[in-house]
Design a protein around this motif. Structure first.
Motif, PDB file in Angstrom:
ATOM      1  N   ALA A 171       0.984  -1.212   0.061  1.00 23.05           N
ATOM      2  CA  ALA A 171      -0.075   0.076  -0.042  1.00 23.05           C
ATOM      3  C   ALA A 171       0.806   1.321  -0.049  1.00 23.05           C
ATOM      4  CB  ALA A 171      -0.873  -0.311   1.351  1.00 23.05           C
ATOM      5  N   ALA A 172       2.126   1.139   0.966  1.00 25.02           N
ATOM      6  CA  ALA A 172       2.782   2.314   0.981  1.00 25.02           C
ATOM      7  C   ALA A 172       3.720   2.510  -0.591  1.00 25.02           C
ATOM      8  CB  ALA A 172       3.808   2.253   1.865  1.00 25.02           C
ATOM      9  N   ILE A 173       3.982   1.394  -1.078  1.00 24.11           N
ATOM     10  CA  ILE A 173       4.697   1.403  -2.375  1.00 24.11           C
ATOM     11  C   ILE A 173       3.799   2.041  -3.513  1.00 24.11           C
ATOM     12  CG2 ILE A 173       5.624   0.020  -4.162  1.00 24.11           C
ATOM     13  CD1 ILE A 173       6.581  -1.761  -2.202  1.00 24.11           C
ATOM     14  N   TYR A 174       2.519   1.849  -3.437  1.00 21.74           N
ATOM     15  CA  TYR A 174       1.599   2.167  -4.608  1.00 21.74           C
ATOM     16  C   TYR A 174       1.230   3.788  -4.263  1.00 21.74           C
ATOM     17  CZ  TYR A 174       1.607  -1.841  -7.503  1.00 21.74           C
ATOM     18  OH  TYR A 174       1.907  -2.805  -8.409  1.00 21.74           O
ATOM     19  N   TYR A 175       1.079   4.102  -2.905  1.00 19.93           N
ATOM     20  CA  TYR A 175       1.032   5.337  -2.644  1.00 19.93           C
ATOM     21  C   TYR A 175       2.156   6.254  -3.131  1.00 19.93           C
ATOM     22  CZ  TYR A 175       0.593   9.462   0.363  1.00 19.93           C
ATOM     23  OH  TYR A 175       0.391  11.248   0.829  1.00 19.93           O
ATOM     24  N   ALA A 176       3.302   5.861  -2.851  1.00 19.10           N
ATOM     25  CA  ALA A 176       4.515   6.760  -3.503  1.00 19.10           C
ATOM     26  C   ALA A 176       4.509   6.810  -4.827  1.00 19.10           C
ATOM     27  CB  ALA A 176       5.942   5.979  -2.864  1.00 19.10           C
ATOM     28  N   LEU A 177       4.026   5.706  -5.617  1.00 12.39           N
ATOM     29  CA  LEU A 177       4.138   5.456  -7.108  1.00 12.39           C
ATOM     30  C   LEU A 177       3.113   6.697  -7.537  1.00 12.39           C
ATOM     31  CD1 LEU A 177       4.855   4.482  -9.802  1.00 12.39           C
ATOM     32  CD2 LEU A 177       3.084   2.587  -9.363  1.00 12.39           C
ATOM     33  N   ALA A 178       1.876   6.855  -6.716  1.00 19.06           N
ATOM     34  CA  ALA A 178       0.862   7.724  -7.144  1.00 19.06           C
ATOM     35  C   ALA A 178       1.310   8.907  -6.911  1.00 19.06           C
ATOM     36  CB  ALA A 178      -0.378   7.346  -6.575  1.00 19.06           C
ATOM     37  N   LEU A 179       2.199   9.444  -5.744  1.00 20.95           N
ATOM     38  CA  LEU A 179       2.688  10.627  -5.648  1.00 20.95           C
ATOM     39  C   LEU A 179       3.456  10.989  -6.802  1.00 20.95           C
ATOM     40  CD1 LEU A 179       3.594  10.303  -1.672  1.00 20.95           C
ATOM     41  CD2 LEU A 179       1.994  11.980  -2.801  1.00 20.95           C
ATOM     42  N   ALA A 180       4.498  10.156  -7.103  1.00 15.79           N
ATOM     43  CA  ALA A 180       5.581  10.728  -8.231  1.00 15.79           C
ATOM     44  C   ALA A 180       4.668  10.697  -9.492  1.00 15.79           C
ATOM     45  CB  ALA A 180       6.568   9.501  -8.489  1.00 15.79           C
ATOM     46  N   GLU A 181       3.728   9.744  -9.963  1.00 17.39           N
ATOM     47  CA  GLU A 181       2.791  10.050 -11.017  1.00 17.39           C
ATOM     48  C   GLU A 181       1.997  11.232 -11.060  1.00 17.39           C
ATOM     49  OE1 GLU A 181      -0.713   7.560 -13.280  1.00 17.39           O
ATOM     50  OE2 GLU A 181      -0.222   7.030 -11.473  1.00 17.39           O
ATOM     51  N   SER A 182       1.479  11.780 -10.067  1.00 13.89           N
ATOM     52  CA  SER A 182       0.685  12.678 -10.168  1.00 13.89           C
ATOM     53  C   SER A 182       1.370  14.210 -10.213  1.00 13.89           C
ATOM     54  CB  SER A 182      -0.579  12.807  -8.921  1.00 13.89           C
ATOM     55  OG  SER A 182       0.064  12.532  -7.589  1.00 13.89           O
ATOM     56  N   GLU A 183       2.762  14.318  -9.739  1.00 19.15           N
ATOM     57  CA  GLU A 183       3.354  15.579  -9.734  1.00 19.15           C
ATOM     58  C   GLU A 183       3.339  16.217 -11.262  1.00 19.15           C
ATOM     59  OE1 GLU A 183       6.624  16.605  -7.182  1.00 19.15           O
ATOM     60  OE2 GLU A 183       7.665  16.520  -9.242  1.00 19.15           O
ATOM     61  N   PRO A 184       2.951  17.268 -11.300  1.00 22.09           N
ATOM     62  CA  PRO A 184       2.993  18.040 -12.836  1.00 22.09           C
ATOM     63  C   PRO A 184       4.411  18.001 -13.138  1.00 22.09           C
ATOM     64  CG  PRO A 184       1.282  19.201 -11.622  1.00 22.09           C
ATOM     65  CD  PRO A 184       1.983  18.078 -10.415  1.00 22.09           C
ATOM     66  N   LEU A 185       4.912  17.865 -14.450  1.00 16.58           N
ATOM     67  CA  LEU A 185       6.091  17.996 -14.867  1.00 16.58           C
ATOM     68  C   LEU A 185       6.936  19.391 -14.842  1.00 16.58           C
ATOM     69  CD1 LEU A 185       6.088  15.356 -17.971  1.00 16.58           C
ATOM     70  CD2 LEU A 185       7.404  15.122 -15.523  1.00 16.58           C
ATOM     71  N   GLY A 186       5.978  20.253 -14.734  1.00 16.01           N
ATOM     72  CA  GLY A 186       6.361  21.654 -14.350  1.00 16.01           C
ATOM     73  C   GLY A 186       6.676  22.037 -12.832  1.00 16.01           C
ATOM     74  N   ASP A 187       6.237  21.025 -12.056  1.00 18.16           N
ATOM     75  CA  ASP A 187       6.327  21.567 -10.677  1.00 18.16           C
ATOM     76  C   ASP A 187       7.887  21.424 -10.174  1.00 18.16           C
ATOM     77  OD1 ASP A 187       6.452  21.677  -7.774  1.00 18.16           O
ATOM     78  OD2 ASP A 187       5.130  20.103  -7.543  1.00 18.16           O
ATOM     79  N   LYS A 188       8.481  22.464  -9.898  1.00 16.84           N
ATOM     80  CA  LYS A 188      10.237  22.716  -9.854  1.00 16.84           C
ATOM     81  C   LYS A 188      10.171  22.511  -8.292  1.00 16.84           C
ATOM     82  CE  LYS A 188      11.129  23.243 -14.052  1.00 16.84           C
ATOM     83  NZ  LYS A 188      11.615  22.386 -14.756  1.00 16.84           N
ATOM     84  N   THR A 189       9.355  22.272  -7.369  1.00 12.08           N
ATOM     85  CA  THR A 189       9.538  22.084  -5.768  1.00 12.08           C
ATOM     86  C   THR A 189       9.723  20.545  -5.711  1.00 12.08           C
ATOM     87  OG1 THR A 189       7.024  21.665  -5.380  1.00 12.08           O
ATOM     88  CG2 THR A 189       7.761  24.027  -5.332  1.00 12.08           C
TER      89      THR A 189
END
Length: 541
Positions: A171-189
């Motif tokens: 569950a933690a792994i798929y949550y982390a994957l979803a975090l990375a997936e959902s970050e817009p490619l223009g988010d420089k933070t």
């Protein structure tokens, strides 16, 4: 509660018992995964195998494995969860998911939820239904306008599931994957990527043989300013899951970001061989694009030429009907076909070859744009102004097509290319000030974005092109600043390093010039001899 380590051990001991009946090699090396379910013990072994494949984006084989789970245990609802994720395919692949994908994913979720309803003799656990409901967020509708919102809803649902079940590493792994997936490619933070990376790195210390952890760490840190954090995972992933072609390729994402060109080449040679063996031709083309990029940065032009010549043979096999679904979808194959030919011309500054490229019209407009871009730049450098202007107009048309399809990220990328070609077309027509102004606009726009995982890098970074233009206009100090900015984002790029040396030389900064020429000679230790004129100059310093 059953001891997790004992379960993993039992799973690994058992996997060879059922492997041959399930249709895969008894000692297949995909890493160690255990995802506890309420399925039968025999189905559990096959389920763990399917999830191991899924973690390495081996979608075709994972689908067959989840279907085997359902044959063993028709009431294993989590097999439908796995199939639903397969329908989404590579979460980092570019583009809007098709209505057919959305419909298929929704059917899989509904099939899983229909099994073992509350009150039946066998009930799917609450936790398993939470997994199904979470992935169902991706398929709540098929509108391109809502795709990002649906990805974020999946992320939030997985976050809740992980918080509710802290003992569940998956569950933690798929949550982390979803975090990375959902970050817009223009988010420089990179706030979400950093959060994902922290979760994954902590788990990787506990499960160093888990394929998903190594894989997703690479994805989480697949940006210029974070890539160094993924080097250890990159060097581990291919060893963890050597029977998954994508596990052999994926480390090159990190190696490319940090300029470890030879490691990228070796990674992709192994990956291409594995992809060919597994009939994953889109994946094979994807590895070829990464490899040709690395060869060209290191002055190994003859090796790059052989890849260019090998493309038609692989393209002949690129047929969805006879190739297994993998991490690289057909669109990635189309992208690689265009990119490989464009790179080979532009990186070597073979303007005649670039201008002679024939653009195609495919279902992947941002792939078609690669050829128009190379053609336009080549024509402009040859002072074929009309051809360059026509290329810029064609790129403008592709921008509109991408906007209409709600492919906003790619519309921006192609707009950057349009501005670059328009700038050089102006330069070609003798309008140097106008060209410089337009190129500056391209550079500023590119600064707001980041590259997609489908490509090792842009055909030509905007600030590198800006630096070239400044150098031609007799402004070496300003040009040097642009080349040094480029090298920070794209370390080890042949042309950026060479032009930095040249700009420093023209600025009477002999120390910095010698430094950059020596750096280029070092990068190209394996380069052809005598090699390109730029490399000959660097070796002669």
């Amino acid at each position: 509660m059953i001891n997790r380590k004992i379960l993993i051990g039992l799973c690994c001991l058992s996997i060879s018992v059922f492997a041959q009946d399930a249709g895969h090699a008894p000692h297949e090396n995909l890493g160690t995964v255990h995802f506890e379910t309420s399925c039968s013990p025999q189905a559990q072994v096959e389920f763990d195998h399917a999830v191991a494949l899924l973690h390495s984006f081996q979608f075709g084989r994972a689908r067959a494995s989840f279907n085997s789970v359902l044959k063993i245990d028709p009431n294993c609802a989590m097999a439908d969860w796995g199939i639903a994720l397969i329908e989404w395919s590579n979460p980092f692949a570019p583009g809007v998911k098709s209505p057919a994908q959305i419909a298929a994913g929704k059917r899989a979720v509904e099939a899983g939820l229909a099994l073992n309803p509350p009150g039946s003799s066998r009930t799917t656990s609450e936790r398993e239904r939470e997994y199904l409901n979470a992935v169902g967020k991706l398929y709540s509708d098929s509108s391109a306008n809502t795709q990002q919102a649906r990805i974020e809803a999946f992320r939030d649902a997985m976050g809740e599931l992980s918080a509710k079940h802290p003992e569940d590493h998956e569950a933690a792994i798929y949550y982390a994957l979803a975090l990375a997936e959902s970050e817009p490619l223009g988010d420089k933070t990179h706030a979400q990527r950093l959060k994902a990376g922290a979760i994954l790195e902590a788990l990787f210390k506990q499960e160093p043989d888990h394929p998903g952890l190594a894989h997703y760490i690479i994805h989480a840190y697949d940006t210029p300013d974070l890539a160094a954090k993924a080097v250890a995972a990159a060097r581990a992933y291919g060893k963890i899951a050597p029977d998954a072609p994508h596990a052999l390729h994926m480390p090159s994402h990190t190696f490319t970001r940090v300029g470890y060109w030879q490691e990228s080449i070796e990674s992709n040679i192994a990956a291409a061989q594995a992809a060919e063996r597994e009939h994953q031709y889109g994946e094979e083309l994807h590895t070829m694009d990464y490899r040709v990029y690395a060869y060209l940065q290191t002055g190994q032009d003859e090796a790059a030429r052989k890849i260019v010549e090998a493309v038609p043979e692989v393209v002949g096999k690129l047929n969805v009907a006879n190739g297994l679904a993998s991490a690289a979808p057909p669109s990635a194959g189309q992208f690689a076909i265009a990119a490989i030919n464009a790179r080979y011309a532009l990186e070597r500054q073979d303007w005649q070859r670039a201008a002679a490229l024939q653009p195609a019209t495919t279902s992947v407009p941002y792939a078609d744009a690669m050829t128009w871009f190379a053609r336009g730049i080549g024509a402009a450098r040859l002072k074929q102004t009309k051809t360059a202007q026509d290329s810029a107009e064609a790129l403008a048309g592709l921008v509109q097509k991408l906007k209409a399809a709600k492919e906003d990220y790619w519309a921006t990328q192609v707009e950057i290319q349009r501005l670059e070609v328009a700038a050089w077309a102006s330069w070609s027509a003798g309008k140097s000030d106008e060209g410089l102004k337009t190129m500056e606009q391209a550079a500023v726009l590119e600064d707001t974005t980041d590259k997609s995982a489908v490509t090792p890098g842009p055909l030509a970074p905007a600030r590198e092109l800006l630096g070239e233009m400044l150098l031609l206009q007799g402004k070496p100090k300003q040009a040097l600043e642009e080349f040094e900015i480029t090298m920070k984002k794209e370390p080890g790029r042949f042309l950026a390093v060479y032009y930095a040396a040249q700009a420093a030389k023209d600025s009477s900064d002999s120390a910095k010039s010698k430094k950059y020429f020596a750096q280029l000679a070092k990068i190209c230790e394996r380069g052809d001899k005598p090699g390109r004129k730029e490399l000959q100059e660097a070796r002669g310093q």
